[in-house]
Design an enzyme around this catalytic site. Structure first.
Site, PDB file in Angstrom:
ATOM      1  N   THR A 327       0.853  -1.192   0.000  1.00  0.00           N
ATOM      2  CA  THR A 327       0.000   0.000   0.000  1.00  0.00           C
ATOM      3  C   THR A 327       0.887   1.239   0.000  1.00  0.00           C
ATOM      4  O   THR A 327       1.911   1.278   0.694  1.00  0.00           O
ATOM      5  CB  THR A 327      -0.954   0.011   1.212  1.00  0.00           C
ATOM      6  OG1 THR A 327      -1.781   1.191   1.163  1.00  0.00           O
ATOM      7  CG2 THR A 327      -0.205  -0.015   2.535  1.00  0.00           C
ATOM      8  N   HIS A 379       2.436 -11.269  14.509  1.00  0.00           N
ATOM      9  CA  HIS A 379       3.511 -11.810  15.343  1.00  0.00           C
ATOM     10  C   HIS A 379       3.265 -13.276  15.730  1.00  0.00           C
ATOM     11  O   HIS A 379       4.184 -13.957  16.195  1.00  0.00           O
ATOM     12  CB  HIS A 379       3.647 -10.958  16.606  1.00  0.00           C
ATOM     13  CG  HIS A 379       5.022 -10.983  17.205  1.00  0.00           C
ATOM     14  ND1 HIS A 379       6.044 -11.757  16.716  1.00  0.00           N
ATOM     15  CD2 HIS A 379       5.546 -10.318  18.271  1.00  0.00           C
ATOM     16  CE1 HIS A 379       7.137 -11.577  17.447  1.00  0.00           C
ATOM     17  NE2 HIS A 379       6.866 -10.705  18.401  1.00  0.00           N
TER      18      HIS A 379
END
Length: 408
Positions: A327, A379
């Site tokens: 993006t 994560h």
């Protein structure tokens, strides 16, 4: 009598919103002719009539939410008044096809007599029906004569429906004039719910780095004219970033994965989503098999997808899947941001604006065009070593763009 039913649109789409009726009760409709436009959370589609005849009744109003399989209109036998159809096809199209959304609000025609026609947006027509107001009695502000919601709200000749009493301390937003209430489109509602879901269901972190864009900009400046002459497409920055991302994904495969229950699914393909801003919200069309495409093919692919996105002509197939997303907030001047993960993907790269800053080069301070980049990642799948290593590799490849082009 034939029923008009909301067709199967895609596996993940179960409902839509009536954006605009293209036929009204009493209108003649041919077999295969478009009768209604539906807005879904991804694209707009037009639904056809499977039978020829006359529209006998509409079972849902513009703005209503309807489910796949729901009957929304009926077509009976006979002939009625013909209305212009937006379709010029001579053969029957599929039951649902992507359509173009105009940049202004869609307009519909309210007929009060054979000679008098009032142009109004679907939202204005719906509000006028609720308030019992004749559209022909409204004086629109629009110099072109279009009646909009504001005109209907400001029209005081018909009593508004009674509302539930507000608490004594509350101030009416309509009377106060300091607020404008705007209903979120289905696409915006979906974007909002999915972004919230990602934030709540992932352990998202963001790591940052900065890229010296000197060499990329110099190479692009030297090659852009010949590149355009050879390929009939302009050489931009997105192809460099896409190729660098693909190379880094090959070295760090967990960044190109997703979670499926108790399993981590590593994708062995490189379908890169390129986020594109449109009036209806952010969409992410996919550059398929980016690892197999050269710079020119990637630039051409991105250009075509971006144009389809701006023209609201993206199909569901253009946005399905994807293993990683890029993006670019820099096109709007963003210096730094933390992009949010896209769907089930575990990584997204955020590009930002190029800004000249003083940088230590050896023992000297030089002014260099620098770009901050951000990698947001889940994560649960990706540890700090992989996330930092991935972003560092992207940086190194972009700071040596000749090697990137030669190895592609």
């Amino acid at each position: 009598m034939a029923d008009i039913i909301v067709p199967e649109l895609a596996e993940s789409i179960t409902e839509g919103t009536i954006a605009q009726w293209l036929k009204q009760p009493g209108d003649t409709v041919e077999k295969g002719e478009f009768i209604v436009e539906l807005e879904t959370d991804k694209v707009n589609v037009e639904v056809i009539s499977e039978e020829a005849g006359v529209v006998s009744e509409l079972l849902a109003a513009e703005g209503d939410t309807v489910q796949v399989g729901q009957v929304i209109a009926r077509v009976g036998e006979g002939s009625g008044s013909a209305t212009p159809s937006p379709s010029t096809e001579t053969e029957a199209p599929p039951a649902a096809a992507p359509v173009e959304e105009t940049k202004s609000a869609p307009v519909a025609v309210e007929t009060t007599s054979e000679q008098e026609r009032t142009i109004a947006s679907p939202a204005a027509r719906k509000l006028a029906r609720e308030k019992g107001i004749n559209l022909s009695e409204i004086s629109p502000v629009d110099p072109m004569g279009r009646v909009r919601v504001q005109d209907v709200s400001a029209h005081g000749t018909a009593p508004a429906p009674k509302a539930a009493p507000a608490p004594a301390a509350a101030v009416s937003q309509e009377d106060d004039g300091r607020f404008t209430r705007e209903k979120m489109s289905r696409r915006r509602q979906t974007i909002a719910s999915r972004l919230l879901e990602v934030r709540q269901s992932t352990a998202m972190l963001t790591t940052f780095n900065e890229i010296d864009m000197t060499n990329v900009m110099a190479l692009r400046s030297r090659k852009k004219d010949k590149f355009f002459d050879d390929h009939d497409v302009r050489l931009g920055f997105m192809s460099f970033f896409t190729k660098a991302v693909v190379a880094a994904l090959k070295k760090y495969p967990y960044v190109n994965s997703q979670i499926d229950g108790d399993y981590i699914v590593k994708n062995n393909f490189y379908d890169i989503g390129i986020a594109v801003s449109t009036e209806g919200g952010l969409v992410v069309p996919i550059v398929r098999d980016a690892d197999r495409k050269n710079f020119a093919e990637i630039e051409d692919n991105i250009g075509q997808l971006a144009k389809k996105a701006r023209d609201n002509k993206l199909a569901l197939s253009d946005m399905a899947g994807g293993s990683f997303t890029i993006t670019n907030g820099g096109v709007f001047g963003s210096l730094l941001s933390t992009p949010i993960l896209n769907g089930t993907q575990v990584g997204i790269l955020g590009m930002h604006t190029i800004q000249k800053r003083p940088i230590a080069v050896g023992d000297e301070i030089q002014i260099r065009p620098m770009m901050y980049v951000a990698l947001s990642y889940d994560h649960r799948v990706i540890d700090g070593k992989d996330s930092v290593g991935f972003l560092k590799m992207v940086k190194e490849l972009l700071e040596s763009p000749e090697d990137l082009m030669l190895n592609s």
